[in-house]
Enzyme design. Structure first.
Site, PDB file in Angstrom:
ATOM      1  N   HIS A 130      46.659 -23.438  -2.831  1.00 47.96           N
ATOM      2  CA  HIS A 130      45.763 -23.064  -3.937  1.00 47.96           C
ATOM      3  C   HIS A 130      45.293 -21.637  -3.661  1.00 47.96           C
ATOM      4  O   HIS A 130      45.147 -21.245  -2.496  1.00 47.96           O
ATOM      5  CB  HIS A 130      44.571 -24.030  -3.906  1.00 47.96           C
ATOM      6  CG  HIS A 130      43.640 -23.913  -5.057  1.00 47.96           C
ATOM      7  ND1 HIS A 130      42.712 -22.904  -5.164  1.00 47.96           N
ATOM      8  CD2 HIS A 130      43.456 -24.697  -6.143  1.00 47.96           C
ATOM      9  CE1 HIS A 130      42.007 -23.080  -6.265  1.00 47.96           C
ATOM     10  NE2 HIS A 130      42.442 -24.163  -6.887  1.00 47.96           N
ATOM     11  N   ASP A 207      42.723 -26.803   4.142  1.00 45.61           N
ATOM     12  CA  ASP A 207      42.096 -26.893   2.832  1.00 45.61           C
ATOM     13  C   ASP A 207      42.124 -28.365   2.421  1.00 45.61           C
ATOM     14  O   ASP A 207      43.163 -28.876   1.994  1.00 45.61           O
ATOM     15  CB  ASP A 207      42.874 -26.027   1.840  1.00 45.61           C
ATOM     16  CG  ASP A 207      42.374 -26.197   0.414  1.00 45.61           C
ATOM     17  OD1 ASP A 207      41.464 -27.020   0.186  1.00 45.61           O
ATOM     18  OD2 ASP A 207      42.897 -25.503  -0.484  1.00 45.61           O
ATOM     19  N   GLN A 210      41.592 -31.431  -1.859  1.00 47.75           N
ATOM     20  CA  GLN A 210      42.199 -32.639  -2.445  1.00 47.75           C
ATOM     21  C   GLN A 210      42.204 -33.793  -1.443  1.00 47.75           C
ATOM     22  O   GLN A 210      41.904 -34.929  -1.791  1.00 47.75           O
ATOM     23  CB  GLN A 210      43.637 -32.342  -2.911  1.00 47.75           C
ATOM     24  CG  GLN A 210      43.747 -31.281  -3.990  1.00 47.75           C
ATOM     25  CD  GLN A 210      43.182 -31.713  -5.336  1.00 47.75           C
ATOM     26  OE1 GLN A 210      43.057 -32.903  -5.635  1.00 47.75           O
ATOM     27  NE2 GLN A 210      42.810 -30.759  -6.169  1.00 47.75           N
ATOM     28  N   LYS A 233      35.001 -32.775  -6.496  1.00 47.38           N
ATOM     29  CA  LYS A 233      36.269 -33.514  -6.628  1.00 47.38           C
ATOM     30  C   LYS A 233      36.147 -34.927  -6.058  1.00 47.38           C
ATOM     31  O   LYS A 233      37.115 -35.677  -6.019  1.00 47.38           O
ATOM     32  CB  LYS A 233      37.384 -32.757  -5.906  1.00 47.38           C
ATOM     33  CG  LYS A 233      37.751 -31.432  -6.575  1.00 47.38           C
ATOM     34  CD  LYS A 233      38.951 -30.842  -5.924  1.00 47.38           C
ATOM     35  CE  LYS A 233      39.084 -29.360  -6.173  1.00 47.38           C
ATOM     36  NZ  LYS A 233      39.461 -29.017  -7.531  1.00 47.38           N
ATOM     37  N   CYS A 372      46.194 -22.680 -10.317  1.00 46.27           N
ATOM     38  CA  CYS A 372      45.746 -21.777  -9.238  1.00 46.27           C
ATOM     39  C   CYS A 372      46.761 -21.735  -8.096  1.00 46.27           C
ATOM     40  O   CYS A 372      46.380 -21.718  -6.919  1.00 46.27           O
ATOM     41  CB  CYS A 372      44.378 -22.182  -8.693  1.00 46.27           C
ATOM     42  SG  CYS A 372      43.049 -21.934  -9.843  1.00 46.27           S
TER      43      CYS A 372
HETATM   44  N1  PLP Z   1      41.892 -26.044  -2.772  1.00 49.58           N
HETATM   45  C1  PLP Z   1      42.519 -26.927  -3.543  1.00 49.58           C
HETATM   46  C2  PLP Z   1      43.770 -27.582  -3.040  1.00 49.58           C
HETATM   47  C3  PLP Z   1      42.025 -27.229  -4.806  1.00 49.58           C
HETATM   48  O1  PLP Z   1      42.654 -28.099  -5.586  1.00 49.58           O
HETATM   49  C4  PLP Z   1      40.847 -26.571  -5.248  1.00 49.58           C
HETATM   50  C5  PLP Z   1      40.294 -26.810  -6.596  1.00 49.58           C
HETATM   51  O2  PLP Z   1      41.018 -27.071  -7.528  1.00 49.58           O
HETATM   52  C6  PLP Z   1      40.210 -25.682  -4.381  1.00 49.58           C
HETATM   53  C7  PLP Z   1      40.752 -25.438  -3.143  1.00 49.58           C
HETATM   54  C8  PLP Z   1      38.939 -24.993  -4.765  1.00 49.58           C
HETATM   55  O3  PLP Z   1      37.874 -25.897  -4.671  1.00 49.58           O
HETATM   56  P1  PLP Z   1      36.402 -25.511  -5.217  1.00 49.58           P
HETATM   57  O4  PLP Z   1      36.449 -25.790  -6.673  1.00 49.58           O
HETATM   58  O5  PLP Z   1      35.480 -26.423  -4.500  1.00 49.58           O
HETATM   59  O6  PLP Z   1      36.184 -24.100  -4.881  1.00 49.58           O
END
Ligand code: PLP
Length: 414
Positions: A130, A207, A210, A233, A372
């Site tokens: 992402h 990260d 998810q 989420k 993204c």
């Molecule tokens: N990383 C992943 C894999 C995501 O799916 C997302 C959000 O869609 C993020 C990071 C960003 O998360 P946040 O909305 O808490 O900044």
């Protein structure tokens, strides 16, 4: 229509009844919410916790000697204990509240990266990331003279321990990798990757935006150095995320933001900073959001993360079976290795937004576009996908409605 599933260990009907939005009609039809990769719906206990703080307490934390402030502080600090417990963080100070997973990556990139990366050092990442776990690393590489290197992806974006091992060098200082792709649901073997990175003297940031929402996670078992995740989420509110970091690492990093609450002593020309988590939480935090995140954690724990992951696995299996019936569908992602409840696809040459609009007309919420993850889209040779992503309240009927509605897309667009 029954929503029960023989495969679900919890009472699905009761869980669904906890989510007020599921009673709403969209375009006159019952809502099938399949955009959990973007954000989840919020159950009543979470909404109540946030409202109750705003209505009954409202005071700021840590500073007051009066009862309301003490109550706010207790709830805030309890939420931190819950966050630590949720991911098995072993020591105090290892869960920092942020505004999002994105902010948490930025803290590591700039507070750790700017201090410790030297010209020629390497940051190892993947094209699956992402943008939240890519752009901060691009920027810190630019500022420090470090190089960004990429793991070679296998078919559909698979990442193996061997592919990571092949990309590690003696200059690798940090491996920044997803715990679960938000495009395909693929889950790299994080524990193995951590072991390989540590053998080379590199640290690992995962990260977990998810992963943590959908699977049981224990940072000691995964052996990661940093793990970022996101409240919204996982049934929590927007505006709150968590940075897990090993205590020694966090306390060696410079704060990213400076101001009140993060100091031990302040002089005219300098200040001494507290240890983590306070050194990264200057200013008044999102108190109501943190308290509501604590309620979300309790809610999920009560149902059981194992049971939730299992429910999503069965839905994924069922959805893959049903979607195979759809003419002209292309599914993306590796279907070997472990995958969470996310499916990305295209339908012939129909634009993803057109597919999304027809589904919307049927009351079905999906995400369309590049999610993204532009470098990953480029790797797959496409501009975007339609993404259906599941959570604890989704049902086989949601999947059936998706399949039927895709038939409608074909009628409309030939
Ligand atoms: N990383 C992943 C894999 C995501 O799916 C997302 C959000 O869609 C993020 C990071 C960003 O998360 P946040 O909305 O808490 O900044």
């Amino acid at each position: 229509m029954s929503t029960t599933s023989a495969h679900t260990r919890y009472d699905l009907e009761r869980v669904r009844a906890d989510f007020p939005i599921l009673t709403r009609k969209m375009r006159g039809k019952p809502l099938a919410y399949l955009d959990n990769g973007a954000t989840s719906l919020k159950p009543r206990p979470v909404i109540d916790a946030e409202v109750s703080y705003l209505r009954d307490i409202s005071a700021n934390i840590h500073r007051g000697v009066y009862e309301l402030s003490e109550q706010a502080t207790v709830l805030y600090d309890e939420a931190r204990e819950k966050a630590k417990r949720f991911i098995g963080a072993p020591s105090d100070g290892e869960a920092v509240f942020t505004k999002s997973a994105t902010e948490a990556v930025n803290i590591v990139a700039f507070s750790w990266g700017r201090k410790f990366l030297k010209p020629g050092d390497e940051i190892l990442t993947t094209e699956v990331e992402h943008h939240a776990n890519l752009i901060p690393w691009q920027e810190v590489a630019r500022q420090t003279g470090a190089h960004l290197r990429f793991v070679e992806l296998g078919p559909g974006g698979i990442i193996t321990a061997a592919s990571v091992e092949a990309a590690l060098t003696e200059r690798t200082r940090i491996v920044a990798i997803t715990g679960m792709s938000n495009v395909t649901g693929f889950m790299p073997p994080v524990a193995q990757i951590s072991r390989l990175a540590h053998k080379r003297g590199a640290i690992v940031i995962v990260d977990g935006a998810q992963l943590v929402s959908h699977h049981p996670v224990n940072v000691e078992e995964l052996d990661v150095d940093f793990l970022v995740w996101s409240g919204h989420k996982m049934c929590g509110p927007t505006g709150v995320g968590v940075l897990y970091g090993r205590r020694a690492l966090l306390n060696n990093m410079d704060p990213l933001l400076y101001g009140g609450d993060m100091i031990v002593r302040v002089y005219r020309d300098r200040a001494e900073y507290k240890e983590a988590p306070d050194r990264f939480e200057t200013g008044t935090p999102n108190i109501s959001g943190v308290i509501a995140l604590g309620a979300a954690i309790e809610y999920l724990e009560e149902i059981g993360m194992e049971a939730i992951a299992e429910h999503e696995e069965h839905l994924l299996e069922y959805a893959l079976e049903r979607l195979a019936e759809v003419d002209g569908i292309t599914l993306y992602g590796p279907r070997e290795g472990r995958c969470g409840g996310i499916i990305s696809f295209n339908l012939g040459q129909v634009h993803t937004h057109d597919v999304g609009s027809v589904l919307d007309g049927e009351g079905i919420a999906v995400r369309t576009g590049f999610h993204c993850a532009q470098p990953f889209m480029r790797h797959l040779g496409i501009h975007g996908t339609v993404r259906a992503s599941f959570y604890l309240y989704n049902t086989r009927e949601d999947v059936d409605r998706l399949v039927t509605a895709l038939g409608r897309v074909q009628e409309v667009f030939g």
